[in-house]
Design a protein around this motif. Structure first.
Motif, PDB file in Angstrom:
ATOM      1  N   ASP A   1      -7.682  -3.814   4.481  1.00 34.96           N
ATOM      2  CA  ASP A   1      -6.775  -2.581   4.140  1.00 34.96           C
ATOM      3  C   ASP A   1      -7.378  -0.940   3.920  1.00 34.96           C
TER       4      ASP A   1
ATOM      5  N   LEU B   1       0.923  -1.167   0.141  1.00 33.67           N
ATOM      6  CA  LEU B   1      -0.169   0.203  -0.037  1.00 33.67           C
ATOM      7  C   LEU B   1       1.010   1.196  -0.427  1.00 33.67           C
TER       8      LEU B   1
ATOM      9  N   THR C   1      -5.165   1.543   7.329  1.00 32.40           N
ATOM     10  CA  THR C   1      -3.685   0.814   7.390  1.00 32.40           C
ATOM     11  C   THR C   1      -2.392   2.340   7.497  1.00 32.40           C
TER      12      THR C   1
END
Ligand code: FES
Ligand code: FES
Lengths: 164, 832
Positions: free
Chosen positions: B457, B282, B460
């Protein structure tokens, strides 16, 4: 398992119903007598969603065998309001917005009615203690306690014993 | 309807034409929204929005939520996005309708179009006026939604922003309100499902292929019997009444193949890391690997979150009517349009042919069995040709609901010589997906392969300024059935972020709030943190303060999060900050949450009472999850089957809750359904640290003690509650612990009495024990597999014993820390 014929008072009206001796009272109320107030939540006397008043005392209809109500006086959520006017406890729950989904509301109102009859001026701790066996997953506990306090006021205003 | 008149605003969407709002010739305004009310009061908030634009009293607006035949597909009601996303076209449509009414009214009153005023359902010009109803009577107008339609200036709001009573509450208080569980459809019969022994599992070869045989003839003469319906591992009994259906289902002899053991989840951290997962990078700002080497203070920590039950108070229910292949399904679903797709897959019908009518259910807090039971009802309705109702039992709901997933977070990070946060890496494992419909799995309509999803996610990325970041989510399939639950993965991720920030602040010798503020660039977030700390009476400190009074230790903790939902990078909902106080009994390790202050920034507030109710609910529920809740697992299935083995929040645990809503009327309204839950776990952990110097990185902070609940009530209490009469079966005086003895007696009883006896015992005496094989059918299944299940149960009982002996985690950790605590609180609070 022969069918019993039962007679009892339901929300002020005489009722005759057939039920086999193991029939649970909640089923009878919901399925045969068409009531919606008492809810099925756990079927094991753990949550209080099914609560009704039997001779003025709170009972968990999900484990109460129908045969036990013979000759008794049963009041459900539907039977609390009088002449289209909310019972002070119901009114207090609406005023204090004491429900989110409201599935537990039946048990909360019935338990509060019983609690306030036994103890018209409960302190906060007594309310917590008196309501602790009723479960609410939405977490409406604070509003419910406020509603019970408000109901005590309303009942006091209305005068003792004016309501069920 | 159109003979009395109807004016509506519609939109053509990819999935067809939908109406957003309409007014009929009687003046009744109806708004339509694809989202549903999950018990959060969204119906009231949406009504407020429509009433505001149209200048109507709140009571004149009705909302239709989630019916697939007449509401837009706006996706599932998740991630708190109803107000933020789904309400946008609704508001514009209402404004457009207002515009129309103003124009028509002006014409009727011979007034200039911009001279009229709208108020209380009438258009007014000087001393003349005309009602909306009169303007609409006899008209039949459908307007296409104008996406550019200007909406009311929030400065002029009279209804939005005011506390509004829940529109559905009065009828709920009298028992008049019909939940899905209360729905009665003419000609309806009742189904009771018999689920396979692999409860709560959704992947593996055995799914859909474990039913060996059943003996319909053995039950066909029972009262009310209508049919046994089977498709793959889907098995259900249909009878005239629900009561009969349940009795027959319990008496139906069924043999199942023994499923393989479930993954061993006793060590969650290890289990989560060992299961297959795919890393997804990410945020990769800067160069973490180089930067971490430059840090003077450096920490590596892991945090573990357990499985939870959503725990709806009312088990799921649905009614379906096949109607010759144009079925209607009445449902308590969270996502009507998604459900329709699943039911199309189940039946092979076109989705358009299926209509979902949404009714309120008990609060669900995420995905429970509401959709599964629609599949059950539809299969049965098709087989029977008449409407069929299915309601799950408490045990079925509890065992099968897709659990709120466990989660593992590993954080590594550090502070550079400047004292600033310099590097931060988070790896998160979230074994959950969207909970494929059980009917599709049981019938074999979809394959039982592991299905990963991308929902780990959420939130996060920490909200703080860090020049070097390495954020990774490890997408993975569920290990047991799991799907979103309030706060989704954001709650555990924030448990990690906000505990770690506290740990770093301590290492740096800084006050935790000041340390956060120093790294918070977003002025709105900083304002929230600052004001919450000030209002709540935050006490500055640079380490744990070990405040003691006798054996009790007292602490205060802080945590903050902006809940970011939706697939990475996601969208921000409301931001919330917690300051909470705990008391820790240093002898027993028992933690009591005594006070919680929540500050929240949700932009424009639609209904302050509704927002506060959501905060209170989030506090109560999440505190319970953090401190006490955990789903234990047996060899094959989840362990809890009732509230006896999964205690949830109760009145005696209610802390004092105070709220502060930050008013930002010019900012868009943000979702509030989950935000206040997100900082909970870290705030509590940080408070425990302040009290004791002990860091808890694994929730729940106090392991549940299953035996402590209702079972310990004195026998007289059971009587009072009207439970089974122990004398009746010669059981009086039998200690609860003699579970085997009870089972032996049940076996010796004449076969016809067995189901009742076992059920009665299960209800009255040992709910969680007997519910394990709580029915005659299960007992037979057990004999069929050579007593294997009995063995499992015995072992489980021993394990329950173990659980009871395990001291609360805090107590345990306290003993480790005892030396330093006792020696000198000063020494222990040193900073490096
Ligand atoms: S349903 Fe009766 S107590 Fe839960
Ligand atoms: S309001 Fe939903 S369970 Fe109490």
């Amino acid at each position: 398992m022969s069918p019993l014929s039962l007679s009892f008072t339901l929300n002020g009206q005489a009722v005759m119903a057939g039920a086999d001796r193991h029939r649970v009272f909640l089923d009878l109320l919901r399925d045969e007598l068409g009531l919606n107030g008492p809810k099925y939540g756990c079927g094991m006397a753990q949550c209080g969603a099914c609560s009704v008043l039997v001779d003025g005392k709170p009972a968990r209809a999900c484990v109460l065998r129908a045969a036990r109500v013979e000759g008794r006086e049963v009041v459900t959520l539907e039977g609390l309001a009088e002449g289209g006017k909310l019972h002070p406890v119901q009114q207090a729950f609406v005023e204090k917005q004491a429900a989110q989904c409201g599935y537990c509301l039946n048990g909360m109102v019935i338990s509060a009615v019983a609690l306030l009859r036994a103890n018209p001026r409960p302190g906060r701790d007594e309310i917590r203690e008196g309501m602790r066996d009723n479960l609410c997953r939405c977490g409406t506990h604070q509003e419910i306690i406020e509603a019970v306090e408000r109901a005590a006021e309303l009942l006091a205003e209305a005068g003792e014993g004016a309501h069920v | 309807m159109s003979d009395i008149g109807l004016v509506s605003v519609f939109e053509d969407r990819p999935d067809g034409r939908v109406t957003h709002v309409q007014i009929d010739g009687a003046g009744q305004v109806t708004g339509f929204n694809g989202h549903v009310d999950l018990g959060t009061g969204i119906e009231t908030a949406l009504s407020q929005i429509v009433a505001e634009e149209l200048d109507l009293p709140l009571g004149d607006v009705a909302m239709v939520l989630g019916d697939t035949a007449c509401t837009p597909d706006q996706g599932p009601t998740i991630a708190s996005e109803t107000i933020q996303v789904a309400a946008v076209p609704l508001r514009k449509a209402a404004a457009q309708l207002r515009n129309y009414l103003a124009g028509e009214g002006a014409r009727r009153l011979n007034a200039p179009a911009d001279g009229v005023e709208l108020r209380g359902g009438t258009v007014v010009w000087k001393d003349t006026q005309v009602t909306y109803a009169a303007l609409v009577a006899g008209k039949d107008v459908a307007m296409r939604l104008d996406p550019e339609m200007p909406v009311k200036d929030p400065k002029d709001y009279r209804i939005v922003g005011q506390a509004a009573g829940r529109v559905d509450l009065p009828s709920k208080a009298t028992g008049d309100f019909a939940y899905i569980q209360d729905l009665k459809v003419a000609g309806m019969v009742h189904g009771h499902v018999v689920r396979p022994p692999y409860a709560g599992r959704d992947s593996g070869d055995f799914i859909g292929r474990s039913l060996v045989s059943f003996d319909e003839a053995a039950v066909a003469q029972m009262p009310g019997f209508l049919a046994v319906v089977r498709e793959g591992d889907f098995l259900a009994v249909v009878a005239e009444t629900a009561h009969q259906a349940q009795r027959i289902a319990e008496a139906l002899p069924v043999s199942w193949r023994m499923p393989p053991p479930a993954p061993d989840l006793s060590d969650l951290k290890h289990a989560l890391k060992a299961a297959p997962s795919t890393p997804r990078a990410l945020d990769r700002t800067g160069d973490f690997d180089a930067a971490i080497g430059e840090c003077g203070i450096r920490l590596e920590r892991s945090y573990v979150w357990p499985y939870h039950l959503h725990g709806s108070i009312g088990p799921s229910c649905a009614v379906a009517d096949w109607q010759d292949g144009r079925p209607v399904v009445w449902s308590g679903t969270q996502n009507p349009h998604m459900l329709r797709g699943d039911l199309a897959t189940l039946t092979g019908l076109d989705p358009e042919a299926i209509e979902i009518r949404r009714l309120q259910a008990a609060g669900c807090y995420g995905r429970n069995c509401a959709d599964d039971v629609c599949g059950d009802a539809l299969i049965l309705a098709r087989a029977m040709g008449c409407p069929v109702r299915v309601q799950l039992t408490r045990a079925q709901e509890t065992l099968w609901e897709p659990k709120g997933a466990a989660q593992l977070m590993e954080v590594s990070g550090g502070i550079a010589g400047t004292g600033d946060l310099h590097a931060y890496a988070l790896d998160t494992w979230y074994p959950s997906n969207r909970g494929p419909n059980l009917s599709l799995l049981l019938t074999g309509r979809i394959s039982p392969e592991p299905r990963p999803s991308d929902m780990g996610d959420r939130t996060t990325v920490p909200p703080y300024r860090v020049p070097n970041k390495k954020i990774t989510v490890h997408d993975m399939a569920p290990m047991v059935r799991a799907a979103w639950m309030r706060g989704v993965s954001a709650l555990p991720n924030t448990f990690a972020h906000e505990s770690f920030m506290d740990e770093l602040a301590h290492e740096a010798g800084e006050d935790p709030v000041a340390f956060r503020l120093r790294h918070l660039d977003d002025p709105r977030a900083a304002d929230l943190v600052r004001r919450t700390a000030a209002e709540a009476g935050w006490e500055e400190r640079t380490g744990p303060r070990f405040r003691r009074e006798g054996r009790m230790a007292y602490g205060q903790g802080f945590a903050y999060a902006t809940y970011v939902h939706g697939t990475f990078p996601g969208t921000a909902a409301a931001a919330a900050a917690w300051v909470c106080d705990v008391t820790v009994d240093t002898l027993t390790g028992e933690v009591t949450l005594t006070r919680v202050f929540v500050g929240q920034d949700q932009g424009l507030v639609i209904n302050p009472d509704g927002v506060r109710a959501q905060i209170h609910g989030n506090v109560m529920q999440t505190a319970s999850r953090t401190l006490h809740e955990e789903v234990a697992f047996e060899e094959i299935t989840p362990a809890p089957q009732s509230w006896a083995t999964y205690p949830i929040q109760t009145f005696d645990r209610l802390p004092e809750i105070r709220t502060m809503l930050i008013e930002r009327p010019d900012e868009p309204a943000l979702g509030v359904g989950e935000s206040a839950a997100v900082p909970a776990a870290a705030a509590i952990a940080n408070a425990i640290f302040d009290a004791t110097g002990v860091r808890l990185r694994e929730a729940p902070f106090q392991r549940p003690r299953p035996a402590r609940f209702r079972r310990h009530r004195p026998r007289g209490e059971l009587h009072r509650l009207g439970a089974v009469d122990p004398d009746e079966h010669g059981l009086a005086g039998l200690p609860f612990a003699f579970a085997d003895e009870l089972l032996v007696r049940a076996r010796r009883a004449p076969p016809v009495d067995q189901p009742r006896l076992v059920e009665g015992l299960g209800r009255a005496v040992l709910p969680e024990f007997l519910a394990g094989a709580g029915t005659a059918a299960a007992m037979r299944a057990e004999e069929h597999v050579g007593g294997q299940m009995l063995g499992i149960r015995q072992e489980r009982r021993q394990r329950l014993g173990d659980v009871m002996r395990v001291p609360a985690q805090v107590g345990c950790a306290l003993r480790h820390a005892a030396t330093s605590v006792a020696a000198s609180s000063r020494a222990a609070s040193h900073s490096l």
